[in-house]
Design a protein around this motif. Structure first.
Motif, PDB file in Angstrom:
ATOM      1  N   GLN A 168      47.073 -58.230  28.257  1.00  0.00           N
ATOM      2  CA  GLN A 168      45.847 -57.018  27.786  1.00  0.00           C
ATOM      3  C   GLN A 168      44.998 -57.236  26.606  1.00  0.00           C
ATOM      4  O   GLN A 168      44.769 -56.950  25.832  1.00  0.00           O
ATOM      5  CB  GLN A 168      47.127 -55.650  27.270  1.00  0.00           C
ATOM      6  N   ALA A 169      46.383 -57.400  26.045  1.00  0.00           N
ATOM      7  CA  ALA A 169      46.112 -58.680  24.390  1.00  0.00           C
ATOM      8  C   ALA A 169      45.247 -59.113  24.146  1.00  0.00           C
ATOM      9  O   ALA A 169      44.162 -59.680  23.158  1.00  0.00           O
ATOM     10  CB  ALA A 169      46.602 -59.639  23.661  1.00  0.00           C
ATOM     11  N   PHE A 170      44.470 -60.521  25.887  1.00  0.00           N
ATOM     12  CA  PHE A 170      43.838 -61.111  25.670  1.00  0.00           C
ATOM     13  C   PHE A 170      42.024 -61.373  25.479  1.00  0.00           C
ATOM     14  O   PHE A 170      42.133 -61.937  24.382  1.00  0.00           O
ATOM     15  CB  PHE A 170      44.383 -62.057  27.384  1.00  0.00           C
ATOM     16  N   LEU A 172      41.160 -59.031  23.526  1.00  0.00           N
ATOM     17  CA  LEU A 172      40.969 -58.515  22.138  1.00  0.00           C
ATOM     18  C   LEU A 172      41.279 -59.457  21.000  1.00  0.00           C
ATOM     19  O   LEU A 172      40.039 -60.016  20.290  1.00  0.00           O
ATOM     20  CB  LEU A 172      42.188 -57.937  21.797  1.00  0.00           C
ATOM     21  N   MET A 173      41.927 -61.157  21.698  1.00  0.00           N
ATOM     22  CA  MET A 173      42.141 -61.725  21.042  1.00  0.00           C
ATOM     23  C   MET A 173      40.833 -62.542  20.929  1.00  0.00           C
ATOM     24  O   MET A 173      40.132 -63.018  20.231  1.00  0.00           O
ATOM     25  CB  MET A 173      42.925 -62.487  21.444  1.00  0.00           C
ATOM     26  N   LEU A 176      38.106 -61.335  18.514  1.00  0.00           N
ATOM     27  CA  LEU A 176      38.662 -61.952  17.161  1.00  0.00           C
ATOM     28  C   LEU A 176      38.369 -63.468  16.777  1.00  0.00           C
ATOM     29  O   LEU A 176      38.373 -64.071  15.546  1.00  0.00           O
ATOM     30  CB  LEU A 176      40.328 -62.145  16.783  1.00  0.00           C
ATOM     31  N   PHE A 177      39.028 -64.350  18.280  1.00  0.00           N
ATOM     32  CA  PHE A 177      38.459 -65.282  17.545  1.00  0.00           C
ATOM     33  C   PHE A 177      36.696 -66.104  17.017  1.00  0.00           C
ATOM     34  O   PHE A 177      36.819 -66.344  16.832  1.00  0.00           O
ATOM     35  CB  PHE A 177      38.812 -66.140  19.631  1.00  0.00           C
ATOM     36  N   TRP A 561      37.419 -53.171  20.493  1.00  0.00           N
ATOM     37  CA  TRP A 561      38.513 -52.834  20.867  1.00  0.00           C
ATOM     38  C   TRP A 561      39.233 -52.107  21.716  1.00  0.00           C
ATOM     39  O   TRP A 561      39.599 -51.794  22.160  1.00  0.00           O
ATOM     40  CB  TRP A 561      39.509 -52.647  19.186  1.00  0.00           C
ATOM     41  N   VAL A 564      38.545 -51.329  24.554  1.00  0.00           N
ATOM     42  CA  VAL A 564      40.106 -52.561  25.479  1.00  0.00           C
ATOM     43  C   VAL A 564      41.406 -51.465  25.401  1.00  0.00           C
ATOM     44  O   VAL A 564      41.694 -50.857  26.703  1.00  0.00           O
ATOM     45  CB  VAL A 564      40.226 -53.484  25.006  1.00  0.00           C
ATOM     46  N   LEU A 565      41.411 -50.828  24.022  1.00  0.00           N
ATOM     47  CA  LEU A 565      42.797 -49.718  23.893  1.00  0.00           C
ATOM     48  C   LEU A 565      42.765 -48.832  24.061  1.00  0.00           C
ATOM     49  O   LEU A 565      43.916 -47.694  25.026  1.00  0.00           O
ATOM     50  CB  LEU A 565      42.564 -49.795  22.704  1.00  0.00           C
ATOM     51  N   VAL A 568      44.450 -49.091  27.947  1.00  0.00           N
ATOM     52  CA  VAL A 568      45.385 -49.549  28.096  1.00  0.00           C
ATOM     53  C   VAL A 568      46.195 -47.972  27.604  1.00  0.00           C
ATOM     54  O   VAL A 568      46.926 -47.752  28.808  1.00  0.00           O
ATOM     55  CB  VAL A 568      45.938 -50.660  26.990  1.00  0.00           C
ATOM     56  N   GLY A 569      45.697 -47.177  26.850  1.00  0.00           N
ATOM     57  CA  GLY A 569      46.375 -45.838  26.383  1.00  0.00           C
ATOM     58  C   GLY A 569      46.440 -45.213  27.687  1.00  0.00           C
ATOM     59  O   GLY A 569      47.315 -44.453  27.349  1.00  0.00           O
TER      60      GLY A 569
END
Lengths: 666, 334
Positions: A168-170, A172-173, A176-177, A561, A564-565, A568-569
């Protein structure tokens, strides 16, 4: 009242696994004793867990730290620099295991683990290493989760939880990247020691390049705008060596050139231009490789007076630069006095036989040009041998090589040729770099390996300027036309020290095509991900987003974000309305309906026990099944239940099936 | 961090801090009103980085500086992956508490200086397992549970009680840092649980107003000295042991046997018996005697201003009497 927060068994196992995974890629760079420290610490910690041994006392710990520092000092000769620092960090990390008693210690250990993962990236950002590191991060995160799940039994629950969270974090990463601004270094940091450097050096003794030719590492990759020039014309100039001192050729330093000569002379370009970009692996050197005559409009790339490109700072990370070359250009039609003198200088009294030979050949030749041809013809006609394993040379190595051994690698030929030229009064110098390269048909890049390292010569001729002369080609034309492997086919010494190198198996089709596919992938990876910098960040963002401004930036960051969030939430927090216990109720109601179809109807509000008794009277054949379902239901509903709802549910379903069947049979 | 509603600031020193605390308590009371059953939702759950979380953020800063100084893209990547992992962890930590139900089961009465027991039932409300839940009142023992295999669990807390009356344990703190320990998610729920604290038993030489039955100084009527005296119709409060069961079996109405000594040993713990003593001391003496009668298996009644409990004995009777003593003068009965 607070109980001590112990590290559960499963977490301990995950921590040890994670540490082993973190250590593995570093292993090749570490002294063996550090690995032994790991083994010992892990064993000690396991013995503590089994209650056999105890945690070390403070004195023992201080002693161990002292020993570790001393050990690093002896292994590296210093505590500063990147390698010793990382080794020290890894040793301390191993010994931290002996302090792992409480949850707090585990946090320190695991967060340090993430950092150790980063130190690996400082050495290599290879695609495979990065993929491997993802697994390592997964393991470390799993240990972190296991620490909180508090289960003694070792299982995959923690692994799954950590995997889900990382997945799930990927995305978002990634956002940011690509959006995070790349700023330059804030202060200088310890760099890799120069002991590790591979590649052409600015100092050439006989044997240096043949050493380099044992390596199958990639030096750089080139992608051409248009057609790839013929292999025999791919002379990648890196260094120009104008000085012979104590048997070694070396290039002139910046301050050894008189101020008037320091600027690159103006050049009138001629002929067609070739555009290409070079992606260089880190060399910890300053010079860049290019075809002659090269210019680069890229910031930070400079041109030296001997027509080569360099950077003012060392290349610590892979570096990409754009170049434009005009191979037909005349270089330096007129030589300055200083330049002529420099390119003619030879140490007094060395190699007397060579000097004598040169003088006699020059006298016999009609012109400088004819002299060059005479010397090359000598290499071709006399029994000179091109070999990776030349015999050792004594004093006056050029004499020894030219008249006695007659076996040598490219540096022998280049050095001997330039010495002959200079002794004959023709300005000449050694050029070091790479020759040739392998064309990857997958993405049409040219891969230049370390074994393509080469040395050749440049002579200055009146009216023509600097002309490239490759004496090796006179001895072994195959080297230039087909490469080292073919040139050494008879000798069988190509990559003799690396039996596993995939380059040795180019004859096997599928291995070769896999290798080339992977290389193409690596090129992409290196140029787009590893080489991602503020320049291409800016151009990519501008291409996709148009004019950039702060508001757009924040909107995209937050918007992606949210994308994605929110799901997931939603997934995490949705009410699972058919809860496990309710499933049991539903199962019971289904059972009641089944009985109703058989003629026994449950009155509203009738207690399950009473209903069961009525049902037993009406359907005596199914008595046991009815009683079992009822008992299971009541136990699950009111007693909290020892078995899991899933078990109960299964048993109920099985028993309820019995009701119908027995009745129908009966 | 711990929330203690019982902590009253000294009246003299009501500083801004105390006022702030009171404001906060009021706000929490409005936000999470007392209830016997609570299901946690976003109104009730608070979340904030834990100490470990701040340490993690510090580590991330070091990683970011490394990435910047070495201009190393993979280091950037890992730093960002961990940063976003932190953000994802907010949802997971929150989800670990959300939907959880807590039901007050019971609170046991206790004597001052003893520990009361509070029983709670925890239901996870769904099939997702819950991990690493820590529960406890400010003064109670702490419980650490996971709901993995079963959907619910009953927890018992021990809590030292104060003086006579109601003991309110305050708000129950439920917290969890699962799954990464980086964030602390917590709530304070008031389960409306309170325990009765009995008066402290205080021995007194004798029970004034009660005829001493033997010379040994004990004023307790001796149960054995019962000369049968006749029958009378059963009245509530008569001991079942004295019911004339045989007569009942023969079809007569329910009658009690009367004994000569019985009439006198129908013993009352009387508020007025200790006239002149302070209230708490009176209650303590009465408590002592109630226990004493119970120990001797004698019937006893209780007379307090506004309260009258007919003589009897047994656990239920004892609890009734002791509770009446415990709550005397406090209003809002048991």
């Amino acid at each position: 009242m607070k109980e001590i927060e112990q590290v559960p068994r499963s977490a301990l196992i995950w921590i040890l696994l994670g540490m082993a995974a973190l250590l593995a890629p570093h292993a090749g760079r570490l002294p063996v004793w550090v690995l032994a420290v790991y083994g010992a610490c892990a064993f000690w910690r396991l013995q503590i867990f089994r209650g056999r041994w105890r945690y070390p006392g403070r004195l023992v710990k201080f002693g161990l730290i002292g020993l570790a520092c001393t050990g690093i000092w002896f292994s590296y000769g210093s505590l500063l620099g990147l390698e010793p620092t990382v080794a020290l960090l890894l040793t301390a990390y191993a010994m931290k295991l002996l302090e792992l008693a409480r949850r707090q210690d585990a946090y320190v250990l695991l967060f340090l683990g993430y950092f150790i993962c980063i130190t690996e990236f400082l050495f290599t950002q290879d695609l495979l290493i990065v993929l491997y590191s993802l697994i390592t991060v997964w393991l470390v995160t799993t240990a972190l989760v296991a620490l909180h799940q508090g289960q003694q039994r070792f299982g995959t629950t923690s692994l799954r939880q950590a995997g889900v969270m990382l997945a799930q974090a990927f995305p978002l990463m990634l956002v940011l990247f690509f959006l995070f601004p790349r700023i330059g270094p804030l202060w200088t940091v310890p760099v890799k020691s120069h002991a590790a450097r591979t590649g052409v050096s600015d100092f050439m003794r006989p044997g240096d390049i043949s050493n380099l030719s044992k390596s199958d590492e990639v030096a750089f990759r080139v992608s051409f705008e248009g057609d790839i020039p013929a292999r025999s014309s791919l002379y990648w100039r890196g260094l120009v060596m104008s000085r012979l001192q104590e048997g070694a050729w070396s290039s002139l330093g910046y301050y050894e050139v008189p101020p008037a000569e320091r600027r690159a002379p103006e050049v009138a370009t001629a002929g067609d231009a070739i555009d290409y970009s070079v992606l260089m692996m880190p060399t910890q050197q300053r010079w860049l490789y290019s075809l002659r005559y090269a210019e680069s409009s890229q910031g930070g790339v400079m041109e030296a007076p001997d027509f080569r490109l360099f950077r003012p700072v060392e290349i610590e990370e892979q570096y990409r630069y754009e170049v434009r070359s005009w191979p037909a250009t005349t270089l330096q039609p007129a030589l300055s006095e200083w330049r002529r003198e420099t390119e003619l200088r030879l140490p007094e009294g060395d190699n007397p036989r060579t000097v004598a030979l040169a003088r006699s050949l020059r006298e016999a030749a009609a012109s400088d040009e004819a002299f060059v041809d005479t010397v090359l013809a000598r290499f071709t006609n006399e029994p000179y041998v091109y070999t990776l394993q030349p015999p050792l040379l004594g004093e006056n190595p050029t004499d020894g090589f030219l008249f006695d051994t007659r076996r040598g690698f490219c540096e022998h030929y280049a050095a001997a040729f330039v010495t002959l030229m200079r002794a004959g009064g023709v300005p000449a110098r050694v050029v070091a770099g790479y020759q040739g390269g392998e064309v990857n048909p997958v993405n049409r890049t040219v891969i230049v390996h370390q074994f393509d390292a080469h040395a050749w010569a440049e002579v200055w001729l009146e009216g023509e300027g600097w002309r490239r002369v490759d004496p090796t080609a006179a001895v072994s034309p195959l080297r230039v036309e087909q490469g080292l492997e073919q040139a050494l086919a008879g000798e069988g010494s190509f990559l003799a020290d690396s039996p596993l190198s995939p380059l040795r198996y180019r004859g096997i089709n599928w291995i070769n095509s896999m290798r080339l596919q992977y290389d193409a992938l690596t090129y992409r990876w290196q140029s787009w991900v590893v080489g991602f910098n503020s320049e291409n960040q800016f151009s990519i963002l501008q291409e996709y987003l148009g004019e950039l401004n702060g508001r757009k930036f924040v909107t995209i960051l937050l918007g992606s974000w949210v994308l994605v969030l929110v799901p997931v939430g939603f997934w995490l927090l949705r009410r699972r309305s058919p809860a496990a216990l309710d499933a049991i109720s539903r199962e019971y109601l289904a059972f009641c309906q089944r009985l109703a179809r058989l003629g026994v109807e449950r009155a509203p509000g009738e207690p399950p026990g009473a209903f069961a008794e009525r049902a037993v009277v009406a359907l005596p054949q199914s008595a046991s099944a009815v009683r079992e379902v009822t008992a299971l239901y009541e136990r699950a509903r009111y007693a909290g239940g020892d078995s899991t709802p899933a078990d109960t549910l299964r048993s109920m379903r099985r028993a309820a099936r019995g009701v119908g069947r027995q009745n129908r049979l009966g | 961090m711990s929330y203690a509603p019982e902590q009253a600031a000294p009246a003299a020193a009501i500083s801004w801090r105390a006022r702030l605390q009171r404001r906060f308590r009021e706000w929490v009371n409005r936000r999470i009103p007392p209830a016997r059953s609570v299901t946690l939702d976003q109104k009730r759950i608070f979340i904030f980085p834990s100490r470990v979380g701040f340490f993690f953020l510090l580590c991330l800063t070091v990683m970011l500086l490394t990435a910047i100084n070495y201009e190393n893209n993979m280091s950037y990547g890992l730093t960002f992956l961990l940063t976003t992992l932190f953000i994802i962890a907010i949802l997971h930590t929150y989800a670990n508490l959300s939907g959880l139900s807590i039901h007050a089961v019971q609170a046991r009465p206790a004597f001052p200086g003893q520990q009361t027991e509070f029983d709670l039932r925890l239901e996870r409300g769904g099939s997702r397992p819950r991990f690493d839940l820590r529960l406890g009142w400010p003064d109670s023992t702490e419980q650490r549970v996971s709901l993995v295999e079963s959907g619910s669990d009953t927890l018992r807390f021990y809590c030292p009680v104060g003086e006579r009356g109601w003991y309110h344990p305050g708000r129950l703190l439920i917290e969890s840092t699962y799954p990464l320990g980086l964030l602390r998610c917590w709530t304070w729920v008031d389960l409306d649980l309170r325990a009765v604290v009995y008066p402290r038993p205080l021995a007194s030489p004798d029970l004034p107003g009660h005829a001493a039955a033997d010379a040994g100084g004990s004023a307790i009527p001796v149960a054995g000295s019962d000369d049968f005296d006749g029958f009378r119709d059963y009245r509530t409060g008569d001991s079942l042991r004295h019911v004339h069961w045989k007569g009942l079996a023969r079809g007569h109405s329910l009658q009690s046997k009367l004994y000569a000594a019985y009439a006198e040993s129908d013993c009352w713990l009387d508020w007025d018996a200790f006239a002149g003593l302070p209230v708490e001391q009176r209650l303590s003496h009465l408590c002592y005697w109630a226990l004493e009668f119970e120990r001797r298996q004698e019937d006893y009644g209780l007379r307090l201003p506004g309260v009258r409990i007919e003589p009897g004995r047994g656990d239920a009777h004892r609890e009734q009497v002791l509770s009446a003593l415990a709550l005397y003068g406090l209003g809002g009965g048991a």
